[in-house]
Design a protein around this motif. Structure first.
Motif, PDB file in Angstrom:
ATOM      1  N   VAL A  65       0.812  -1.055  -0.446  1.00 49.87           N
ATOM      2  CA  VAL A  65       0.280   0.039  -0.285  1.00 49.87           C
ATOM      3  C   VAL A  65       0.804   1.183   0.201  1.00 49.87           C
ATOM      4  N   PRO A  66       1.043   1.735  -0.951  1.00 46.94           N
ATOM      5  CA  PRO A  66       1.213   3.022  -1.025  1.00 46.94           C
ATOM      6  C   PRO A  66       0.856   4.404   0.802  1.00 46.94           C
ATOM      7  N   ILE A  67       1.166   5.168   0.514  1.00 54.97           N
ATOM      8  CA  ILE A  67       1.367   6.183   1.691  1.00 54.97           C
ATOM      9  C   ILE A  67       2.155   7.459   1.855  1.00 54.97           C
ATOM     10  N   ALA A  68       1.435   8.767   1.455  1.00 59.22           N
ATOM     11  CA  ALA A  68       2.149   9.857   1.579  1.00 59.22           C
ATOM     12  C   ALA A  68       1.283  10.517   2.389  1.00 59.22           C
ATOM     13  N   TYR A  97       5.940   5.005   9.650  1.00 60.76           N
ATOM     14  CA  TYR A  97       4.791   4.641   9.038  1.00 60.76           C
ATOM     15  C   TYR A  97       3.615   4.831  10.133  1.00 60.76           C
ATOM     16  N   ALA A  98       3.712   5.144  11.270  1.00 64.73           N
ATOM     17  CA  ALA A  98       3.022   4.680  12.283  1.00 64.73           C
ATOM     18  C   ALA A  98       2.443   6.566  12.079  1.00 64.73           C
ATOM     19  N   ALA A  99       2.905   7.909  12.483  1.00 63.80           N
ATOM     20  CA  ALA A  99       2.715   8.850  12.473  1.00 63.80           C
ATOM     21  C   ALA A  99       1.845   8.925  10.835  1.00 63.80           C
ATOM     22  N   ALA A 100       2.535   8.804  10.089  1.00 63.61           N
ATOM     23  CA  ALA A 100       1.323   9.121   8.640  1.00 63.61           C
ATOM     24  C   ALA A 100       0.371   8.266   8.359  1.00 63.61           C
ATOM     25  N   ALA A 138      -1.880  10.686  10.676  1.00 66.55           N
ATOM     26  CA  ALA A 138      -2.373  12.552   9.610  1.00 66.55           C
ATOM     27  C   ALA A 138      -2.912  11.767   9.233  1.00 66.55           C
ATOM     28  N   ALA A 139      -2.897  11.120   8.624  1.00 65.08           N
ATOM     29  CA  ALA A 139      -4.186  10.400   7.244  1.00 65.08           C
ATOM     30  C   ALA A 139      -5.833  10.050   7.898  1.00 65.08           C
ATOM     31  N   TYR A 140      -4.925   9.256   8.984  1.00 66.20           N
ATOM     32  CA  TYR A 140      -7.100   9.438   9.571  1.00 66.20           C
ATOM     33  C   TYR A 140      -6.174   9.313  11.762  1.00 66.20           C
ATOM     34  N   LYS A 198       8.362   9.327  17.287  1.00 67.60           N
ATOM     35  CA  LYS A 198       7.254   9.748  16.166  1.00 67.60           C
ATOM     36  C   LYS A 198       6.610  11.516  16.749  1.00 67.60           C
ATOM     37  N   GLN A 199       7.734  11.768  17.853  1.00 68.01           N
ATOM     38  CA  GLN A 199       7.921  13.620  18.389  1.00 68.01           C
ATOM     39  C   GLN A 199       9.404  13.960  17.609  1.00 68.01           C
TER      40      GLN A 199
END
Length: 839
Positions: free
Chosen positions: A741-744, A795-798, A801-803, A832-833
């Motif tokens: 799955v691509p994510i940005a 990955y988790a931070a992205a 942010a998306a959800y 993440k911080q």
């Protein structure tokens, strides 16, 4: 005597054949090589598009099927500008698109089918693109024959449905031009003769708006050349220079347009008003230096002008100055480039300053001191400022790509755009913008080096085409071909006195006797070489070109809405007389008398129609004063354009930097193969029913890993199946999960972009797995490298942010073992911080 002439003719043709055969062989080799190059790159040109479309619709094995499908899709075809449609394009229309109209009842025989073709013989001016009125006439005859054949078929089949009739209507109504100007156009056609336009019959008289119109013939510049003691005949012989009459012509046109705008030239269509610069169009027969000179003179007179309609990208002075700056940045020891840059608006030196500060004594020349080295050791304060400016350019060029360097030159400390526009006028903006577009296009296709861009730019033949119909409020200067489809209240024919026979001859293409559709290009031929069939083709070409010469005049005249002005300049070859086949000479005959009216700019003029009366001062719109002072930011220099950071790829954070112990030869490749195979199995097996996964996995391994033994393949499959059966994470391999799955997403001010191996998105919780192929997987969470944890945090931070509002759980799947390690949220949170803070 007749025999001697035949012998001479055959002798000339044989000699010509001996000269042409090697050229044709070379041309054929080049054409084949060009075709192969396009095939390799997957490219086609415009001619390829037409040819391939025609073949697809008529000759391919799919032609009938395509015709069947098209017949179901549309019932009406409209062909506009049909006089500019060439034979290959007519083949697409008639043999491809419209063929089913005439072959029977078709898919929907009860529906009306129409072929609506709009064209004007008198406006056929693109013969050099393969178009001609003859193509139009042949197409009409083919349609007529098709319809007659369809009528016969309908009668034979006793069908109640009859084909539509062919309606041949005339175009005589003009919604553009007022009646007096159209009357003048009709007189021109009658004077020259309809046959000279290539028309088989005399056209109907035009009908236009019943408003006053005006046509004026200005006395040609240079008519009294013998009495002009300042005229230098040697100007005409200098290649690339304009003669003095041409220069004077451009100056007088600029003065005339300036007078119209300042004095209130009246326009009546729509409502009575005074003309502005956007109401004037200046037309030339051919694209040459005169058009650029007219633009320069208009700009010097303070008249807003859009510039010529088409020019080579490297030709405008604004582009040359900017490219000179780039060339200096790439090679500062090029004296000529540096000298050009110094006297450009970008630096602003005069020629006198260049001579004063750039002069090097004989000793320096002997020692090979360059202009740049000389300037750097000069202590003069003016030179010091320029050296500092150039050093900043060199420093910037060491790191910035061409498009960023151009942006810095234009809006940075150099303020290049402001200086160039101040010197060259607003028309400089278009080529500047096109140069920026070219630099961006180069950066997308190649590594953006400065030297590479300059080589790419020099090798290209890019052309700048200005959209003239959008030049609101600006005088338009263009060729008659470029003005096709456009109009203006006031039109000036600037070079109407040009001799049509004085320019370069049209190239001659000779039809191949074995295949008349194939044309053989011939080089320029002497008169004694044009014999036999070549002579016939040459005479036909000359007649066709003469007809197009007069059709071009028709197009030029009908661009005018209310007023038409005819001008010209004579050359020393004309001996004070206008060439008899020029537009000017034939138009002059219509005025008949010698009642020249005094003219303050042109000396004298002849008139047709109603002379314009200047608009009263209270009708001329006054400039609107600004209601408030302009804000300071409008005149402040723009800051450097922000360069956004490159997107962060989480996988780049996951490199395991720990030292790996040495392994035996071949062990590393075996381990890598094992990891890849397990990875592929985990991609494919989740989509297969659970009871079929084992057999499917063995079959796939047998095809893709035949070098592994049966036992090794079984072991790999067992590891993969154990991962899929992990109860706590089985839903990540279920039907609702996603693979690769691509994510940005924007995390703070940081863009994170990557690809997640397995992802399950729930309403409250999101779970993800990332595969790792490390040869020695960690035994527990404590042994996982920090870089890998940062990757999972990204990955988790992205995903957060998306959800927003959903919990994210992450795990690592080490495919070598395989081993699944879940990463707790309290481990990811501080990472993440740190990701949002680090830039």
């Amino acid at each position: 005597l007749q025999s001697m002439l035949c012998i001479r003719e055959q002798r000339a043709l044989l000699a010509l054949a001996d000269r042409l055969v090697p050229a044709f062989r070379l041309g054929r080799a080049f054409a084949l090589a060009w075709h192969d190059a396009k095939q390799r790159e997957g490219l086609i040109d415009f001619d390829d598009q037409i040819r391939m479309a025609a073949d697809l619709l008529t000759n391919s094995s799919f032609a009938q099927w395509i015709g069947y499908k098209l017949d179901r899709q549309f019932d009406h075809i409209l062909v506009d500008e049909a006089q500019d449609t060439n034979a290959a394009q007519w083949r697409i229309i008639l043999d491809g698109l419209a063929q089913e109209y005439f072959s029977g009842l078709g898919q929907r025989g009860d529906r009306m089918r129409t072929l609506f073709v709009v064209g004007d013989y008198k406006q056929a001016i693109f013969r050099f693109q393969g178009t001609s009125p003859e193509n139009f006439e042949r197409a009409k005859q083919r349609v007529k024959n098709y319809m007659q054949g369809a009528e016969v078929n309908a009668r034979e089949q006793r069908s109640n449905i009859r084909p539509q009739q062919l309606h041949d209507l005339k175009l005589d109504r003009s919604f553009r031009t007022v009646q007096p100007v159209l009357n003048f156009v009709d007189r021109v056609i009658g004077e020259i003769g309809h046959a000279s336009f290539g028309l088989s019959e005399e056209p109907k008289e035009h009908v236009g708006d019943d408003l006053p119109g005006y046509v004026a013939l200005w006395r040609p510049v240079g008519a009294a050349v013998v009495e002009d003691e300042d005229f230098e005949e040697t100007d005409e012989g200098l290649e690339g220079w304009l003669s003095k009459p041409d220069r004077k012509l451009a100056e007088q046109i600029a003065q005339q347009v300036k007078q119209w705008i300042d004095g209130g030239f009246p326009l009546l269509k729509g409502s009575k008003r005074a003309a502005n610069a956007g109401d004037v169009m200046v037309l030339v027969r051919k694209r040459r230096e005169l058009a650029g000179l007219i633009v320069a003179r208009l700009h010097a007179a303070g008249v807003p002008v859009a510039g010529v309609d088409r020019l080579r990208l490297g030709a405008p002075l604004a582009v040359r100055d900017l490219v000179a700056a780039l060339r200096f940045a790439a090679q500062p020891f090029d004296d000529l480039t540096l000298a050009n840059l110094l006297v450009s608006p970008l630096v602003g030196w005069s020629q006198e300053q260049l001579l004063a500060h750039g002069y090097r004594d004989p000793e320096e020349h002997k020692a090979g001191v360059t202009l740049w080295a000389h300037l750097r050791k000069t202590s003069h304060p003016v030179v010091a400022v320029v050296v500092e400016q150039l050093v900043a350019l060199l420093a910037k060029a060491d790191y910035d790509p061409p498009q960023a360097l151009l942006h810095w030159l234009l809006v940075g400390p150099w303020q290049g755009r402001r200086k160039l526009v101040a010197r060259l006028g607003r028309e400089a903006n278009d080529p500047i913008d096109e140069l920026l577009n070219a630099a961006s296009a180069y950066a997308m296709a190649a590594t953006p080096s400065l030297a590479g861009f300059l080589a790419w730019f020099d090798a290209g033949e890019g052309e700048l085409k200005r959209e003239a119909d959008s030049a609101e409020g600006l005088v338009r200067v263009m060729t008659v071909h470029g003005a096709k489809g456009l109009q203006a209240p006031i039109v000036i024919l600037a070079d109407a006195s040009g001799d049509p026979k004085s320019g370069p001859g049209e190239k001659l293409d000779l039809a191949d006797p074995a295949n008349p559709e194939r044309l053989l290009p011939l080089p320029g031929l002497r008169a004694d070489e044009r014999v036999g069939r070549i002579a016939e083709a040459w005479d036909k070409l000359q007649a066709d070109m003469e007809q197009e010469h007069w059709r071009l005049l028709y197009v030029a005249m009908t661009r005018a809405e209310e007023a038409l002005f005819v001008a010209g300049a004579l050359t020393s070859r004309d001996k004070g007389e206008v060439p008899p086949d020029s537009w000017y000479a034939r138009l002059r005959l219509l005025f008949g008398t010698e009642d020249w009216v005094s003219d303050p700019i042109w000396g004298a003029r002849l008139e047709w129609g109603d002379e314009p009366v200047l608009v009263p001062a209270d009708v001329v719109a006054a400039p609107i004063a600004p209601s408030a002072p302009l804000p300071d930011w409008l005149s402040a220099p723009a800051g450097a354009e922000p360069r956004p950071p490159r997107p962060l790829a989480p996988s780049s954070l996951g490199e395991d930097l720990s030292a790996e112990p040495p392994t035996a030869p071949g062990l590393h490749s075996q381990a890598a193969q094992r990891g890849v195979l397990i990875h592929k199995l985990l991609e494919r097996l989740p989509g297969i029913a659970a009871d079929s996964r084992n057999d499917a996995g063995l079959r796939w391994l047998a095809r893709n890993a035949p070098d592994l033994g049966h036992e090794a393949r079984g072991e790999l499959l067992a590891h993969a199946m154990r991962v899929l059966s992990e109860p706590d994470w089985s839903d990540l391999f279920g039907p609702n999960a996603l693979a690769e799955v691509p994510i940005a997403a924007l995390v703070g001010d940081r863009m994170v972009a990557g690809t997640i191996d397995r992802l399950l998105i729930g309403k409250q919780k999101i779970r993800l797995i990332d595969y790792k192929t490390t040869r020695r997987p960690p035994e527990s969470l404590v042994a996982i490298p920090e870089a890998v944890l940062k990757q999972m945090a990204a990955y988790a931070a992205a995903l957060e942010a998306a959800y927003p509002g959903r919990t994210v759980e992450a795990a690592l799947l080490y495919t070598q073992t395989p081993r699944l390690i879940v990463i707790p949220a309290d481990v990811l949170s501080p990472l993440k911080q740190d990701l949002q803070i680090a830039q």
